[in-house]
Design an enzyme around this catalytic site. Structure first.
Site, PDB file in Angstrom:
ATOM      1  N   ASP A  24      35.186 -75.766  14.962  1.00  0.00           N
ATOM      2  CA  ASP A  24      35.739 -76.144  13.656  1.00  0.00           C
ATOM      3  C   ASP A  24      35.535 -75.014  12.657  1.00  0.00           C
ATOM      4  O   ASP A  24      34.422 -74.510  12.485  1.00  0.00           O
ATOM      5  CB  ASP A  24      35.051 -77.414  13.151  1.00  0.00           C
ATOM      6  CG  ASP A  24      35.600 -77.871  11.810  1.00  0.00           C
ATOM      7  OD1 ASP A  24      36.647 -78.548  11.798  1.00  0.00           O
ATOM      8  OD2 ASP A  24      34.984 -77.538  10.774  1.00  0.00           O
ATOM      9  N   TYR A  54      36.196 -70.433   4.640  1.00  0.00           N
ATOM     10  CA  TYR A  54      34.902 -69.972   5.136  1.00  0.00           C
ATOM     11  C   TYR A  54      34.934 -68.447   5.237  1.00  0.00           C
ATOM     12  O   TYR A  54      35.419 -67.873   6.212  1.00  0.00           O
ATOM     13  CB  TYR A  54      34.583 -70.575   6.506  1.00  0.00           C
ATOM     14  CG  TYR A  54      34.459 -72.073   6.547  1.00  0.00           C
ATOM     15  CD1 TYR A  54      34.314 -72.821   5.376  1.00  0.00           C
ATOM     16  CD2 TYR A  54      34.493 -72.759   7.748  1.00  0.00           C
ATOM     17  CE1 TYR A  54      34.204 -74.206   5.420  1.00  0.00           C
ATOM     18  CE2 TYR A  54      34.377 -74.149   7.803  1.00  0.00           C
ATOM     19  CZ  TYR A  54      34.238 -74.861   6.640  1.00  0.00           C
ATOM     20  OH  TYR A  54      34.132 -76.225   6.677  1.00  0.00           O
ATOM     21  N   ARG A  69      22.493 -79.263   6.340  1.00  0.00           N
ATOM     22  CA  ARG A  69      22.197 -77.869   5.969  1.00  0.00           C
ATOM     23  C   ARG A  69      20.846 -77.388   6.513  1.00  0.00           C
ATOM     24  O   ARG A  69      20.140 -76.600   5.891  1.00  0.00           O
ATOM     25  CB  ARG A  69      22.229 -77.681   4.446  1.00  0.00           C
ATOM     26  CG  ARG A  69      23.610 -77.433   3.843  1.00  0.00           C
ATOM     27  CD  ARG A  69      24.418 -78.697   3.709  1.00  0.00           C
ATOM     28  NE  ARG A  69      23.867 -79.564   2.670  1.00  0.00           N
ATOM     29  CZ  ARG A  69      24.175 -80.863   2.577  1.00  0.00           C
ATOM     30  NH1 ARG A  69      24.980 -81.436   3.434  1.00  0.00           N
ATOM     31  NH2 ARG A  69      23.648 -81.588   1.614  1.00  0.00           N
ATOM     32  N   ARG A  81      22.294 -73.549  -0.308  1.00  0.00           N
ATOM     33  CA  ARG A  81      21.131 -74.410  -0.463  1.00  0.00           C
ATOM     34  C   ARG A  81      20.358 -74.132  -1.742  1.00  0.00           C
ATOM     35  O   ARG A  81      19.545 -74.959  -2.180  1.00  0.00           O
ATOM     36  CB  ARG A  81      20.237 -74.288   0.776  1.00  0.00           C
ATOM     37  CG  ARG A  81      20.854 -74.974   1.990  1.00  0.00           C
ATOM     38  CD  ARG A  81      20.170 -74.652   3.275  1.00  0.00           C
ATOM     39  NE  ARG A  81      20.406 -73.286   3.701  1.00  0.00           N
ATOM     40  CZ  ARG A  81      20.143 -72.823   4.922  1.00  0.00           C
ATOM     41  NH1 ARG A  81      19.637 -73.618   5.842  1.00  0.00           N
ATOM     42  NH2 ARG A  81      20.393 -71.561   5.234  1.00  0.00           N
ATOM     43  N   GLY A  83      26.274 -76.636  13.093  1.00  0.00           N
ATOM     44  CA  GLY A  83      26.428 -75.276  12.595  1.00  0.00           C
ATOM     45  C   GLY A  83      25.499 -74.316  13.320  1.00  0.00           C
ATOM     46  O   GLY A  83      24.310 -74.587  13.489  1.00  0.00           O
ATOM     47  N   ALA A  84      26.044 -73.191  13.777  1.00  0.00           N
ATOM     48  CA  ALA A  84      25.237 -72.181  14.469  1.00  0.00           C
ATOM     49  C   ALA A  84      25.892 -70.826  14.293  1.00  0.00           C
ATOM     50  O   ALA A  84      27.116 -70.719  14.248  1.00  0.00           O
ATOM     51  CB  ALA A  84      25.111 -72.511  15.951  1.00  0.00           C
ATOM     52  N   ARG A  85      25.075 -69.789  14.207  1.00  0.00           N
ATOM     53  CA  ARG A  85      25.629 -68.435  14.170  1.00  0.00           C
ATOM     54  C   ARG A  85      24.897 -67.477  15.097  1.00  0.00           C
ATOM     55  O   ARG A  85      25.155 -66.277  15.087  1.00  0.00           O
ATOM     56  CB  ARG A  85      25.668 -67.894  12.738  1.00  0.00           C
ATOM     57  CG  ARG A  85      24.425 -68.076  11.905  1.00  0.00           C
ATOM     58  CD  ARG A  85      24.683 -67.520  10.509  1.00  0.00           C
ATOM     59  NE  ARG A  85      23.677 -67.944   9.562  1.00  0.00           N
ATOM     60  CZ  ARG A  85      23.653 -67.547   8.287  1.00  0.00           C
ATOM     61  NH1 ARG A  85      24.572 -66.711   7.850  1.00  0.00           N
ATOM     62  NH2 ARG A  85      22.731 -67.991   7.463  1.00  0.00           N
ATOM     63  N   GLN A 110      20.802 -70.985  18.753  1.00  0.00           N
ATOM     64  CA  GLN A 110      20.846 -72.156  17.888  1.00  0.00           C
ATOM     65  C   GLN A 110      21.616 -73.321  18.521  1.00  0.00           C
ATOM     66  O   GLN A 110      21.577 -74.432  17.999  1.00  0.00           O
ATOM     67  CB  GLN A 110      21.447 -71.794  16.531  1.00  0.00           C
ATOM     68  CG  GLN A 110      20.530 -70.915  15.685  1.00  0.00           C
ATOM     69  CD  GLN A 110      21.156 -70.487  14.370  1.00  0.00           C
ATOM     70  OE1 GLN A 110      22.374 -70.483  14.207  1.00  0.00           O
ATOM     71  NE2 GLN A 110      20.322 -70.099  13.425  1.00  0.00           N
TER      72      GLN A 110
END
Length: 349
Positions: free
Chosen positions: A70, A75, A227, A246, A299-301, A305
């Site tokens: 997604d 973004y 988050r 955040r 969410g991961a980068r 993760q």
């Protein structure tokens, strides 16, 4: 550009992972119930990005059972879509993934973002996304935010036109109310509703979730780990660099931050005692067990993760367990706050 497969997406990697899959649109668009969220990969509001690490993360996702990716134009102002498109094309993995993106936000050269769900804007964004994603079809296109300046029926007309043209396979809306979705469905059926939903942000239990159940609509939950709050890796002295969102999230400001951290500690103890799992595993399992048609965005980068995805399949939370989990959260978070801070302004504002 590629993307002309039937897209049933039952590759051996997905099957062997044990991760649950589900039909995303009722017509054979089979997706993992955990999707890779790529907002952070775009860098904007997350303190920057590492393209090489991001590409490895995307390319490694199917090996871990995650085939739903997604993203959105906003973004990183096109950056996330470009990285996703590059990763998928270089690995020749288009037939292994479901690509979901969004439309109806615009930005200026100073980074200002506002809503624009006009038909003209939606049609243009879809074409731009197709180019950035290096594909000839978007599996799921979602209207990112409702636009109070534009009748939702006009936006729906654009989505119907894109589907009829074969540019998109499924239609979604994000952050819409039930009333807005009712109006939208006068023009075209909604396959997916994407809304914030996690153990700390449960407002849709009272409106969007019942609507989805009534209409047999899929729920794609963003912010599933709130988050990172539900990752189990946060601590009271944690600082967030640069433009990290955040810094503007009331949950991460004291004294609320300590309340949420206390809840996480209690949830970790509960998960360990009853399931030999961690709070992160519990948070995702809770979300998926809330609704049979729910999907969770993770969410991961960096590739590591996504390692904990393996801890989600093979067990479930019954109604009594979910009630106890809710009681733990409510006991510790005495001053809760929702995700309202993320809402972009409309043009009339």
């Amino acid at each position: 550009m590629t993307g002309n497969s039937a897209h049933l997406l039952n590759s051996k990697d997905i099957r062997s992972s044990g991760l649950e899959t589900h039909d995303l649109n009722g017509h054979g668009l089979n997706a993992s119930r955990i999707g890779l969220g790529t907002w952070a990969i775009g860098g904007w509001m997350w303190g920057g990005t590492d393209e090489a690490e991001s590409i490895r993360t995307i390319q490694g996702a199917p090996d871990k059972g995650v085939n739903l990716i997604d993203t959105a134009p906003v973004y990183g102002f096109g950056r996330s879509e470009e990285i996703v498109g590059k990763a998928v094309a270089e690995a020749k993995m288009r037939d292994q993934v479901v690509l979901a993106t969004k439309c109806a936000l615009e930005w200026d050269d100073k980074g200002g973002v506002q809503r624009n769900a006009s038909k003209k804007r939606v049609l243009k964004e879809a074409d731009d996304s197709l180019k950035r994603l290096r594909t000839d079809v978007i599996d799921l296109l979602q209207v990112h935010w409702p636009d109070p300046v534009v009748d939702v029926r006009e936006t729906a007309e654009a989505m119907a036109e894109l589907k009829e043209a074969g540019k998109i396979r499924a239609v979604g809306v994000s952050n819409f109310s039930p009333e807005q979705m009712d109006a939208f469905q006068e023009v075209v059926a909604i396959d997916v509703a994407q809304n914030p939903y996690n153990l700390f942000e449960r407002d849709i239990d009272h409106d969007v979730l019942p609507w989805a159940e009534k209409h047999d609509t899929r729920l794609l939950a963003y912010g599933a780990l709130c988050r990172g709050l539900l990752s189990g890796r946060m601590h009271a002295s944690r600082e967030f660099p640069g433009d990290d969102l955040r810094n503007n999230d009331p949950k991460f400001a004291q004294p609320r931050f300590n309340q949420y951290l206390a809840a996480v500690d209690a949830l970790e103890a509960f998960a360990q005692k009853h399931y030999d799992k961690h709070v992160l595993d519990l948070a995702i399992r809770w979300l998926l067990d809330q609704y049979d048609h729910a999907f969770a965005l993770w969410g991961a980068r960096t590739p590591d993760q996504l390692d904990a995805v393996a801890n989600v399949p093979g067990w479930h939370l019954n109604g009594a367990a979910r009630a106890e989990i809710k009681a733990i959260v409510d006991q510790h978070v005495t001053d809760p706050v929702g995700p309202e801070f993320m809402a972009p302004p409309s043009r009339k504002d």
